[in-house]
Structure formats: structure tokens, C-alpha cells
Design a protein around this motif. Sequence first.
Motif, short mmCIF file in Angstrom:
data_model
loop_
_atom_site.label_atom_id
_atom_site.label_comp_id
_atom_site.label_asym_id
_atom_site.label_seq_id
_atom_site.Cartn_x
_atom_site.Cartn_y
_atom_site.Cartn_z
N CYS A 146 3.96 5.02 0.71
CA CYS A 146 3.65 5.48 -0.53
C CYS A 146 4.60 5.10 -1.58
O CYS A 146 4.12 4.86 -2.61
CB CYS A 146 3.45 6.95 -0.82
SG CYS A 146 2.12 7.64 0.21
N LEU A 147 5.92 4.98 -1.15
CA LEU A 147 6.90 4.72 -2.22
C LEU A 147 6.70 3.20 -2.50
O LEU A 147 6.91 2.97 -3.64
CB LEU A 147 8.35 4.79 -1.60
CG LEU A 147 9.06 6.59 -1.79
CD1 LEU A 147 10.48 6.29 -0.86
CD2 LEU A 147 9.03 6.69 -2.91
N SER A 148 6.75 2.46 -1.79
CA SER A 148 6.40 1.07 -1.95
C SER A 148 4.99 0.56 -2.39
O SER A 148 4.66 -0.41 -3.10
CB SER A 148 6.64 0.18 -0.72
OG SER A 148 5.64 0.38 0.47
N GLY A 149 4.06 1.72 -2.35
CA GLY A 149 2.53 1.10 -2.88
C GLY A 149 2.29 1.80 -4.07
O GLY A 149 1.17 1.55 -4.76
N ALA A 195 -1.08 4.01 -6.98
CA ALA A 195 -2.43 3.58 -6.18
C ALA A 195 -2.24 4.09 -4.91
O ALA A 195 -3.33 4.51 -4.12
CB ALA A 195 -2.73 2.27 -6.60
N GLY A 196 -1.02 3.81 -4.26
CA GLY A 196 -1.14 3.76 -2.76
C GLY A 196 -0.90 5.45 -2.48
O GLY A 196 -1.65 5.66 -1.35
N LEU A 197 -0.37 5.88 -3.17
CA LEU A 197 -0.17 7.63 -2.96
C LEU A 197 -1.61 8.14 -3.24
O LEU A 197 -1.85 9.11 -2.18
CB LEU A 197 0.67 8.12 -3.85
CG LEU A 197 0.82 9.64 -3.81
CD1 LEU A 197 1.57 10.04 -2.50
CD2 LEU A 197 2.03 10.22 -5.07
N VAL A 198 -2.43 7.93 -4.05
CA VAL A 198 -3.84 8.47 -4.26
C VAL A 198 -4.80 8.01 -3.03
O VAL A 198 -5.49 8.89 -2.44
CB VAL A 198 -4.30 7.75 -5.53
CG1 VAL A 198 -5.84 8.15 -5.62
CG2 VAL A 198 -3.79 8.43 -6.85
N GLY A 244 -11.02 2.95 -1.56
CA GLY A 244 -11.85 3.26 -2.78
C GLY A 244 -11.20 3.65 -3.79
O GLY A 244 -11.37 3.41 -5.04
N ALA A 245 -10.48 4.75 -3.51
CA ALA A 245 -9.76 5.73 -4.26
C ALA A 245 -8.40 5.00 -4.85
O ALA A 245 -8.43 4.71 -6.06
CB ALA A 245 -9.24 6.69 -3.75
N GLY A 269 -5.13 1.34 -13.75
CA GLY A 269 -3.71 0.78 -14.07
C GLY A 269 -2.71 1.66 -13.55
O GLY A 269 -1.49 1.65 -13.88
N LEU A 270 -3.09 2.76 -12.86
CA LEU A 270 -2.01 3.52 -11.83
C LEU A 270 -1.02 2.73 -10.95
O LEU A 270 -1.38 1.70 -10.49
CB LEU A 270 -2.65 4.74 -11.31
CG LEU A 270 -3.39 5.84 -11.89
CD1 LEU A 270 -4.21 6.58 -10.97
CD2 LEU A 270 -2.44 6.49 -12.88
#
Lengths: 225, 108
Positions: free
Chosen positions: B65-68, B71-74, B98-99, B107-108
Motif C-alpha cells: 500500500c505504501l508503494s502503491g 489508489a493502491g490503498l483504496v 476496479g476501485a 488522480g488519487l
Amino acid sequence: MTAAGFRRGLVAALPFLLSNGAAGLVMGLTYKGLGLAAPQAILFSLLVYSATAQAITLSMWAIPLPVAAMVVACIATNSRYLLMGAHLRQLFGGLAPRKILLSLFLLADASWLMTSSDADRNGPDAGYLLGSSIPMAIGWVGGTALAYAAPLAASGPLKLAAALLPTMFIATLLPSQWKNAASPWPWLTSAVVALLVSRFVDPSWSMLIGGGCGTLVSMMERTDA
Amino acid sequence: MRDLVQHLMKDLDVLGVIFILGLTCYAMRAGGYVLAGSMRDDGIAARFLRLAPGNLFIAFIVGGCLSGGLAGLVGTMVALVTMAVTAREWAALGAGFGAALAASAIGL
């Protein structure tokens, strides 16, 4: 080990041709994005044959390759196979190790779960383990190869998929793991330590150190629950 | 010529790593079966191995999640919740992806 068990396992695991194929495709696209040649990527999926280990070693990919950290990561993330293997020994104790070595090469979480379940219904049969393993392996390795054979590029949505799906894949394993957790403290410890190690030490060690600290907290709890 | 040699050396390095990792993973798969006779079910090593996976997965996800980014976290959170509700891996991966795609598009 019977032919009937082999056939039963092979047929039962056919859907994994599709699901493992899609996951293997993403893995192949990621390897392609890293610049690995097709034979290297296919060999990776064939020899390592572990979505978890491959996802984690991918996240550690750098030049020069951090071999020691990757090996430790493989041992740590695949430690569950030791227990699965020990359980299979209980099931197939009468079978000589040399007769099951090929099946163990293709051992996966799903084939172990299916074999355990089939043993409850039909009695232990090492043929079932081998039969159910084959569609899974063909799907995984075939998907990796398809990433190179098909005119697909790791850009746009595919690039995003390759970057994020390994993490999401691991996230899908959490609900089943949560059932075995006695409290949230070990996971909180893992998360916080991983965050700190990633931020202040080296991101490639965050999983091992964070997970190790969380496991020590788990061991200090009264029961495994 | 020098570039070719360097390229070959790099390929050999990668192949070497693949074989080492493959051997490691096979040792884990076969090791449990071979060593089962001498491993106590209630021993410290068995307990550590039994408790390790969930903790390792959490730490891995935090790093991912830190590297993504956001958008990765969502995407990861949506995949996790969908898996908890549906227990279907591919529904979870589809919803999560999809999320993440939607989050990336805004743009997140």
C-alpha cells in the motif's frame, strides 16, 4: 495412490485453469515490465510456483538482486508448506517419500485444501493431490507464457493491475487468516513495524521484520486460537 | 562485445536467482513431509510457523500500500472487504482493481 483418485482430482481442479491462468497472466506481464525474457519468466513461475513468494520477490526486485533477502522471504512466506507437508505425511504416512516428491513440487494452498477435504470423503489418496495440482500448474505457468505470446503490454490498466494485484491477492487471504487470530495486537504490531521499517530502514525488509515481530506477539498470547 | 558479456552475466544472475528460489520453495514443500516424523506438534518451531502467515501477509500489504499510493490503498481495502463479504477471490480482485482504476483515473 490410485488412477481413480488422480482423475477425480484432475476434474475437480479444472476451474483453476481459468483463475490461475488470469493470475499467471498478470504475473507474466509484471515480469515483462521488469525486462525478464520469456524463458526466465516461465521458469520462474514453473520452479518457484508460488503466487505469494513470486509477488514478494517481485516487490524486492532490484539490481543487484538481493538474493539473501529473497530467500528469507520465500522461507518466511512459504513456511505454511512445512505444516501442509507434515499434515500430508499424516494422511499418506504409508507412502514412501520418493513416490510423492513430484506431487510436493506442485503443492499449492488450494490443492492441499482440496486433498484434505477429499480425504475426509473418500479416504487419503495421493493420486488426488497430483491430479488436482496439474490444472493449477498449467494455468499458472500457461498464463505467464501467454503474457509474452499475446500482444499485451504492461501499460495503462494492465500496468496498474500488475503493480497492485499482488498486494490485493494477498489481501484476499486475510479473512481466512483472521479466523485463526486470537486478538488484533499481532496484526497491529506487524503493520506498525512494517510501516516503520519501510519508512526508516529498507522497504524490502518491512515484510519480514514486521511479520516476525507480529508473530512474536502472537506467540506471547495465551492460545493460538 | 563488452555489452554482450554484461548482458549475459545479468541473464545468468537472474537464472541463478530463479533456481535458488525454486530450490528454496521446493525445500519448504518437501521439507514438511520429510521432517514430519521428528517435529513435535506442540513445539516452539511448529507454533511459530502456524502463527506466521497472517502476520507476514499484513506486513506485506502495508509495504504494498505504501508503494502503491492512495489508489493502491483504496483497491486493497475494497478487495479485502469484498472478500470478507463474498468469500470469492475473483470478485474481490475484480472489485479491488476496479476501485483502484477509478481512484487512479480521478488522480488519487
